[in-house]
Structures are given as structure tokens and as C-alpha cells.
Design a protein around this motif. Structure first.
Motif, PDB file in Angstrom:
ATOM      1  N   ASP A   1      66.822  43.760   7.522  1.00  0.00           N
ATOM      2  CA  ASP A   1      66.268  42.616   6.819  1.00  0.00           C
ATOM      3  C   ASP A   1      64.892  42.971   6.244  1.00  0.00           C
ATOM      4  O   ASP A   1      64.120  43.672   6.882  1.00  0.00           O
ATOM      5  CB  ASP A   1      66.157  41.452   7.812  1.00  0.00           C
ATOM      6  CG  ASP A   1      66.513  40.132   7.178  1.00  0.00           C
ATOM      7  OD1 ASP A   1      66.779  40.099   5.955  1.00  0.00           O
ATOM      8  OD2 ASP A   1      66.534  39.127   7.904  1.00  0.00           O
TER       9      ASP A   1
ATOM     10  N   PRO B   1      62.170  40.799   4.917  1.00  0.00           N
ATOM     11  CA  PRO B   1      60.900  40.044   4.923  1.00  0.00           C
ATOM     12  C   PRO B   1      59.759  40.698   5.703  1.00  0.00           C
ATOM     13  O   PRO B   1      58.601  40.604   5.306  1.00  0.00           O
ATOM     14  CB  PRO B   1      61.292  38.696   5.544  1.00  0.00           C
ATOM     15  CG  PRO B   1      62.717  38.522   5.169  1.00  0.00           C
ATOM     16  CD  PRO B   1      63.304  39.922   5.242  1.00  0.00           C
TER      17      PRO B   1
ATOM     18  N   PRO C   1      64.182  43.743  11.453  1.00  0.00           N
ATOM     19  CA  PRO C   1      65.362  43.300  12.203  1.00  0.00           C
ATOM     20  C   PRO C   1      66.651  43.827  11.563  1.00  0.00           C
ATOM     21  O   PRO C   1      66.726  43.971  10.342  1.00  0.00           O
ATOM     22  CB  PRO C   1      65.314  41.776  12.103  1.00  0.00           C
ATOM     23  CG  PRO C   1      63.934  41.438  11.681  1.00  0.00           C
ATOM     24  CD  PRO C   1      63.415  42.609  10.917  1.00  0.00           C
TER      25      PRO C   1
ATOM     26  N   TRP D   1      64.754  35.007  -0.006  1.00  0.00           N
ATOM     27  CA  TRP D   1      65.649  35.339   1.111  1.00  0.00           C
ATOM     28  C   TRP D   1      66.606  34.175   1.379  1.00  0.00           C
ATOM     29  O   TRP D   1      67.809  34.359   1.534  1.00  0.00           O
ATOM     30  CB  TRP D   1      64.751  35.608   2.311  1.00  0.00           C
ATOM     31  CG  TRP D   1      65.383  36.096   3.554  1.00  0.00           C
ATOM     32  CD1 TRP D   1      65.660  37.406   3.873  1.00  0.00           C
ATOM     33  CD2 TRP D   1      65.765  35.316   4.702  1.00  0.00           C
ATOM     34  NE1 TRP D   1      66.189  37.474   5.143  1.00  0.00           N
ATOM     35  CE2 TRP D   1      66.258  36.209   5.659  1.00  0.00           C
ATOM     36  CE3 TRP D   1      65.724  33.949   4.996  1.00  0.00           C
ATOM     37  CZ2 TRP D   1      66.719  35.786   6.907  1.00  0.00           C
ATOM     38  CZ3 TRP D   1      66.185  33.528   6.233  1.00  0.00           C
ATOM     39  CH2 TRP D   1      66.676  34.440   7.174  1.00  0.00           C
TER      40      TRP D   1
ATOM     41  N   ARG E   1      70.872  33.942   0.952  1.00  0.00           N
ATOM     42  CA  ARG E   1      71.820  33.593   2.019  1.00  0.00           C
ATOM     43  C   ARG E   1      72.682  32.402   1.625  1.00  0.00           C
ATOM     44  O   ARG E   1      73.875  32.356   1.906  1.00  0.00           O
ATOM     45  CB  ARG E   1      71.053  33.274   3.307  1.00  0.00           C
ATOM     46  CG  ARG E   1      70.443  34.523   3.956  1.00  0.00           C
ATOM     47  CD  ARG E   1      69.675  34.155   5.231  1.00  0.00           C
ATOM     48  NE  ARG E   1      70.462  33.358   6.135  1.00  0.00           N
ATOM     49  CZ  ARG E   1      71.377  33.840   6.977  1.00  0.00           C
ATOM     50  NH1 ARG E   1      71.596  35.130   7.028  1.00  0.00           N
ATOM     51  NH2 ARG E   1      72.076  33.040   7.754  1.00  0.00           N
TER      52      ARG E   1
ATOM     53  N   TRP F   1      58.543  31.442   1.719  1.00  0.00           N
ATOM     54  CA  TRP F   1      57.346  31.435   2.562  1.00  0.00           C
ATOM     55  C   TRP F   1      56.596  32.745   2.385  1.00  0.00           C
ATOM     56  O   TRP F   1      57.168  33.746   1.941  1.00  0.00           O
ATOM     57  CB  TRP F   1      57.725  31.234   4.026  1.00  0.00           C
ATOM     58  CG  TRP F   1      58.228  32.475   4.711  1.00  0.00           C
ATOM     59  CD1 TRP F   1      57.482  33.434   5.338  1.00  0.00           C
ATOM     60  CD2 TRP F   1      59.600  32.910   4.804  1.00  0.00           C
ATOM     61  NE1 TRP F   1      58.295  34.426   5.828  1.00  0.00           N
ATOM     62  CE2 TRP F   1      59.597  34.136   5.508  1.00  0.00           C
ATOM     63  CE3 TRP F   1      60.814  32.384   4.363  1.00  0.00           C
ATOM     64  CZ2 TRP F   1      60.762  34.842   5.782  1.00  0.00           C
ATOM     65  CZ3 TRP F   1      61.966  33.096   4.640  1.00  0.00           C
ATOM     66  CH2 TRP F   1      61.944  34.303   5.341  1.00  0.00           C
TER      67      TRP F   1
ATOM     68  N   ASP G   1      69.767  32.633  10.677  1.00  0.00           N
ATOM     69  CA  ASP G   1      68.780  32.176   9.703  1.00  0.00           C
ATOM     70  C   ASP G   1      67.360  32.487  10.139  1.00  0.00           C
ATOM     71  O   ASP G   1      66.426  32.303   9.371  1.00  0.00           O
ATOM     72  CB  ASP G   1      68.876  30.646   9.546  1.00  0.00           C
ATOM     73  CG  ASP G   1      69.813  30.248   8.416  1.00  0.00           C
ATOM     74  OD1 ASP G   1      70.102  31.100   7.566  1.00  0.00           O
ATOM     75  OD2 ASP G   1      70.250  29.082   8.402  1.00  0.00           O
ATOM     76  N   CYS G   2      67.197  32.874  11.399  1.00  0.00           N
ATOM     77  CA  CYS G   2      65.852  33.123  11.917  1.00  0.00           C
ATOM     78  C   CYS G   2      65.388  34.502  11.464  1.00  0.00           C
ATOM     79  O   CYS G   2      65.980  35.506  11.859  1.00  0.00           O
ATOM     80  CB  CYS G   2      65.830  33.039  13.438  1.00  0.00           C
ATOM     81  SG  CYS G   2      64.187  33.419  14.089  1.00  0.00           S
ATOM     82  N   PRO G   3      64.326  34.558  10.662  1.00  0.00           N
ATOM     83  CA  PRO G   3      63.888  35.858  10.140  1.00  0.00           C
ATOM     84  C   PRO G   3      63.458  36.832  11.225  1.00  0.00           C
ATOM     85  O   PRO G   3      63.466  38.036  10.998  1.00  0.00           O
ATOM     86  CB  PRO G   3      62.708  35.500   9.233  1.00  0.00           C
ATOM     87  CG  PRO G   3      62.882  34.060   8.905  1.00  0.00           C
ATOM     88  CD  PRO G   3      63.529  33.450  10.116  1.00  0.00           C
TER      89      PRO G   3
ATOM     90  N   ARG H   1      64.789  36.599  14.462  1.00  0.00           N
ATOM     91  CA  ARG H   1      65.839  36.623  15.488  1.00  0.00           C
ATOM     92  C   ARG H   1      65.331  36.129  16.836  1.00  0.00           C
ATOM     93  O   ARG H   1      65.576  36.750  17.880  1.00  0.00           O
ATOM     94  CB  ARG H   1      66.404  38.047  15.665  1.00  0.00           C
ATOM     95  CG  ARG H   1      66.792  38.741  14.391  1.00  0.00           C
ATOM     96  CD  ARG H   1      68.064  38.167  13.782  1.00  0.00           C
ATOM     97  NE  ARG H   1      68.474  38.994  12.655  1.00  0.00           N
ATOM     98  CZ  ARG H   1      68.194  38.700  11.385  1.00  0.00           C
ATOM     99  NH1 ARG H   1      67.537  37.595  11.097  1.00  0.00           N
ATOM    100  NH2 ARG H   1      68.589  39.489  10.422  1.00  0.00           N
TER     101      ARG H   1
END
Lengths: 409, 69
Positions: free
Chosen positions: A40, A42, A56, A295, A299, A327, B57-59, B61
Motif C-alpha cells: 500500500d 499512503p 503495509p 486511495w 478502492r 487525507w 479500509d484501514c490504511p 491495518r
């Protein structure tokens, strides 16, 4: 055959997981031009850069292997043969029944600074590692070209790591695309308070480049008024462009982003769809074309397209309408923007009781069409829900957001 | 079956995506900006699809799904 996804970042990987969640049992393949497992992005301009934290893994609570999705790292799509239902790649041709283009975007270059040893962009984990390695030298003078989200986050990260940072922005304010003048000035004040030099109205006219040894290094940026900004390292953050070169011979419309219809279909027969930064489509929520680089939108588009592919009745007859949301983290503060990115003609209303943060509602005809907020996560979570289905009346929004201040002890 | 949902308060960075995705399950503390389970309740099985989506959806995790088989 089955579904072929080109692009292994958040949009592409989310297509794969959403297909499985929607019950799709056919083959799903994700081509990824980046090496290694999907991750990921961000954090790359935030913790990964400043602390070296690994980004992540994608997709999240499952792995692609666990849901029988084939991920092919290091495989780059080079062209699309629509009639033959085949994508040509660096590893040979790959056939598809349905194709989802999720190739994203890449940093816009600044021609005066192309290919120099101490000039950086930030998009991938490799970029973040290269940038992080370059700036660990104490006392480095970092110049950030462009005061957008990436530039502002990198500037904040560089200060956090104790570097000497200058932001060079051509227009009158930083974050000008997203914020009002007053909001942008507040953000500028935050940067300056943290020790970042912010130079606005400062187009770069020239670069002082040391050409030997190759590939050369930039010593200073020369601004329009002749000011020299001496530098050890430059981060170019002047926006990004959709990755569509490989579609040049496909016959698809790619100027300004791969053009999709209201359902994100990019070929007339609907076999090819697109999601994420690469696609420009008429956002049904606003009835006008947008290309969002967020982001969250990536999704949401991915989940929509997966449902479309399995012919889910919930999306069969509805176009893709999204509430933009983004954000940004700068100097320990959270900036959040939700709603219509077009600020024109909107009145700004300040939500009371948010200090030391702020929430500004953007209002047209008594309806809240967007909002900007700093350090107001509780408020923004509610605003996103309030605005998700339709624009909300300003009095109703204020009643929800201000309730806490009057009811809670 | 997921048996239990946990929020890692160290990882949580107040993004609030979980509150948007699964508002009956998650909320965010207005002072600490850390997510919590509404009424300290574990979600029932019917809410699990939303909870799984919220976890993704949690950037950062920060939502853990324990006991999955």
C-alpha cells in the motif's frame, strides 16, 4: 482467461478481492510492473520515509494466494490488442475475457531536472527507499519543488528528520488545488512554524547543474526573480500523469486519462474497464468528468467494477458516483478534504467548537457540497457519512457536528 | 468464522475509514482520535462483511480479525 487486472497497487488488488467477495469463481490474474508482493502506498510519503517502516502489505486480512488470485510481479503491460482480447507484456502475451486497467499514475517530470543524481520523485517503495537513503546525511538541504500533497508531506517528513527544507511553489499558495486561500495560509503557517521555508509565487526559471560526473547533480534552483535556492537534494512533486503509454495503439481514448463511461467501461463492448488514478469518467454524483487520484476512490471504483463484472443487480443499472475524499498528514496534523473538489461559488461556514482544529463547510444554495478540516477526525467521519448519499442541508449538518459540544460534558 | 475484532490502539491513527464503512460497529474518540468499538460490543455475525471491509479500509491495518478459520 477470466479477469485480467493490469496494475498491482490498491485499485488493482481491490478489484481482485472484490471479485472473490462478489462470488466470482473464474481465473483472476494481476499483472504488476513493480517487483515483489503488493503493498500500500499512503505510508510512502509518511512513516516509510521518515522512520523506514515497511508499507503495509496488500490486500489486508487475506493474501492474494489465499483467495486464488495470481499475482505476477515484475510483469509490465506493453500494449493492448482489443480485437484479439490480449495484453502484450514484458513476459509474453496474456489473454483475457474481461480486462481491468489499473495502471495508476506516475510523477510528472520537470525537464530542467530530468535524470540528475540528486533529483527524486516519490511514487513507489523503490522511490521512497532511494529518497530515504539520500537524505540521511545530516544537515542536508532538501528542496521540494511543488507545494501539493506529496510535496507538503515530504517537507514535513524532512523536518521531522532534522533536515533543512525549502518548498518552492510557482503559484501564490501551497495546496492551491484543494484549499481556499485562507486555509492554504493556515497550512503555510504550520509549515513555517515547523521550520520549513515556504517560497510561493516562485516559478523555477533555471537550474544550476554540475554535469561532471555523469549523470550530474543540481546545485541550485534559480527562481524567476533570480533568487538561488542552494540544494543537496530536490524532490519533484508537481503532480502526476496517468500511465497510458502502453494503450497508445489500442484505439482507446487516453488523453487526460483513460476515458470511461458512467460505469467505468472504456471499450464500447464493456469488456475493458478502468479504475484508480488512470481513469477519467463522468462521476454520477456530479454529472461531470473527473480523474481522482485518491486511495479511497480507487478502492470504491474497484469494488464497483467487480460487482459490474459479476452482474450484481445492485450496480447493474446505476452509474458509478463517488464522494471524493483525501487525507494528508503534515507535522503531526491531519488535513482531510471531502466532497466536490470544485470550490467555485461556494460559501465557507466554520463549524464551531473544533478548536484548535477547524472544519470549514463549503456551501452552495444551503447545501453542504464539501468540507475541509484540520485535526477533526470525529467530525470528518460524520461528514463523510452525511454527504455520502447526497448533499446535506447545512442546518442538518451543523446539528450533527455541533451536538457534541452542547450535549457532552 | 471471525470470533473477535480488536483495534490496535498503538497503530490506529484516527483515519476514521472504519467509522464510515461500519458505523454501527466503530466510532472514533473525539479527544484521542483513536477508534473504538461502539458500546464496547463485539459485532454480530451479520455485521462481519462490513467489519472485514473496514479492516481492509484501514490504511494502517489497525483492525485485527481474530479466530478466522
Amino acid at each position: 482467461m477470466g479477469v485480467l487486472v493490469v496494475g498491482g497497487s490498491v485499485a488493482g488488488v481491490r478489484v481482485a478481492t472484490a471479485l472473490r467477495e462478489a462470488g466470482y469463481a473464474g481465473q483472476v490474474t494481476v499483472l504488476d510492473r513493480e517487483p515483489g508482493p503488493p503493498y500500500d502506498k499512503p505510508s510512502l510519503s509518511k512513516e516509510t520515509l521518515t522512520d523506514g517502516t515497511a508499507p503495509p502489505a496488500l490486500p489486508g486480512h487475506v493474501t492474494l494466494e489465499e483467495i486464488a488470485v495470481e499475482h505476477r510481479p515484475g510483469v509490465e503491460a506493453t500494449s493492448l490488442d482489443l480485437a484479439g482480447s490480449t495484453v502484450e507484456t514484458s513476459a509474453g502475451p496474456v489473454a483475457f475475457d474481461r480486462l481491468v486497467v489499473a495502471t495508476g499514475s506516475q510523477p510528472r517530470g520537470f525537464p530542467l531536472l530530468d535524470d540528475l543524481a540528486n533529483v527524486h520523485v516519490l511514487r513507489t517503495a523503490r522511490d521512497a527507499a532511494r529518497l530515504g537513503n539520500a537524505w540521511v546525511r545530516p544537515g542536508s538541504r532538501v528542496t521540494v519543488l511543488g507545494g501539493g500533497f506529496i510535496g507538503c508531506e515530504v517537507a514535513a517528513g524532512a523536518r521531522k528528520n532534522g533536515l533543512d527544507v525549502t518548498v518552492v511553489e510557482a503559484t501564490p499558495t501551497i495546496l492551491a488545488r484543494s484549499l481556499t486561500r485562507e486555509e492554504a495560509e493556515r497550512m503555510t503557517a504550520l509549515h513555517r512554524a515547523a521550520g520549513v521555508k515556504v517560497l510561493t509565487d516562485s516559478p523555477v526559471a533555471d537550474a544550476d547543474v554540475e554535469t561532471d560526473p555523469a549523470p550530474g547533480r543540481v546545485r541550485a534552483l534559480v527562481l524567476g526573480d533570480g533568487t538561488r535556492v542552494e540544494t543537496d537534494l530536490v524532490l519533484v512533486g508537481i503532480g502526476s500523469v496517468p500511465v497510458v503509454d502502453w494503450l497508445g495503439t489500442s484505439g482507446l481514448e487516453v488523453a487526460g486519462g483513460l476515458r470511461g463511461d458512467g460505469r467505468l467501461r472504456v471499450s464500447g463492448d464493456g469488456r475493458v474497464l478502468a479504475v484508480g488514478d488512470v481513469v477519467r469518467w463522468p462521476n454520477a454524483r456530479y454529472g461531470r468528468e473527473m480523474r481522482l487520484e485518491h486511495w479511497t476512490s480507487a478502492r470504491e471504483q474497484a469494488a464497483y467494477v467487480a460487482r459490474l463484472i459479476v452482474d450484481d443487480p445492485k450496480v447493474r443499472d446505476s452509474d458509478c458516483g463517488l464522494l471524493p475524499y483525501v487525507w494528508s498528514d503534515q507535522h503531526g496534523h491531519r488535513l482531510q478534504l471531502v466532497g466536490d473538489p470544485d470550490l467555485a461559488g461556494a460559501e465557507s461556514i466554520t463549524v464551531p467548537g473544533v478548536e484548535p482544529g477547524w472544519v470549514h463547510l463549503r456551501v452552495r444554495d444551503g447545501l453542504v457540497v464539501a468540507a475541509a478540516a484540520l485535526d477533526a477526525q470525529w467530525h470528518v467521519a460524520r461528514l463523510r457519512r452525511l454527504l455520502a448519499s447526497c448533499d446535506a442541508r447545512v442546518d442538518a449538518v451543523l446539528a450533527t457536528l455541533v451536538r457534541r459540544a452542547t450535549v457532552d460534558p | 468464522m471471525t470470533r473477535r475484532v480488536e483495534i490496535d490502539r498503538e497503530l490506529c491513527n484516527g483515519y476514521g475509514n472504519c467509522v464510515v464503512t461500519a458505523p454501527d460497529v466503530f466510532d472514533i474518540d473525539p479527544d484521542s482520535n483513536i477508534a473504538y468499538l461502539v458500546d464496547d460490543q463485539q459485532p454480530d455475525e451479520a455485521a462481519m462483511p462490513e467489519v472485514r471491509e473496514a479492516a481492509d479500509d484501514c490504511p494502517v491495518r489497525a483492525i485485527r480479525l481474530l479466530g478466522s478459520v
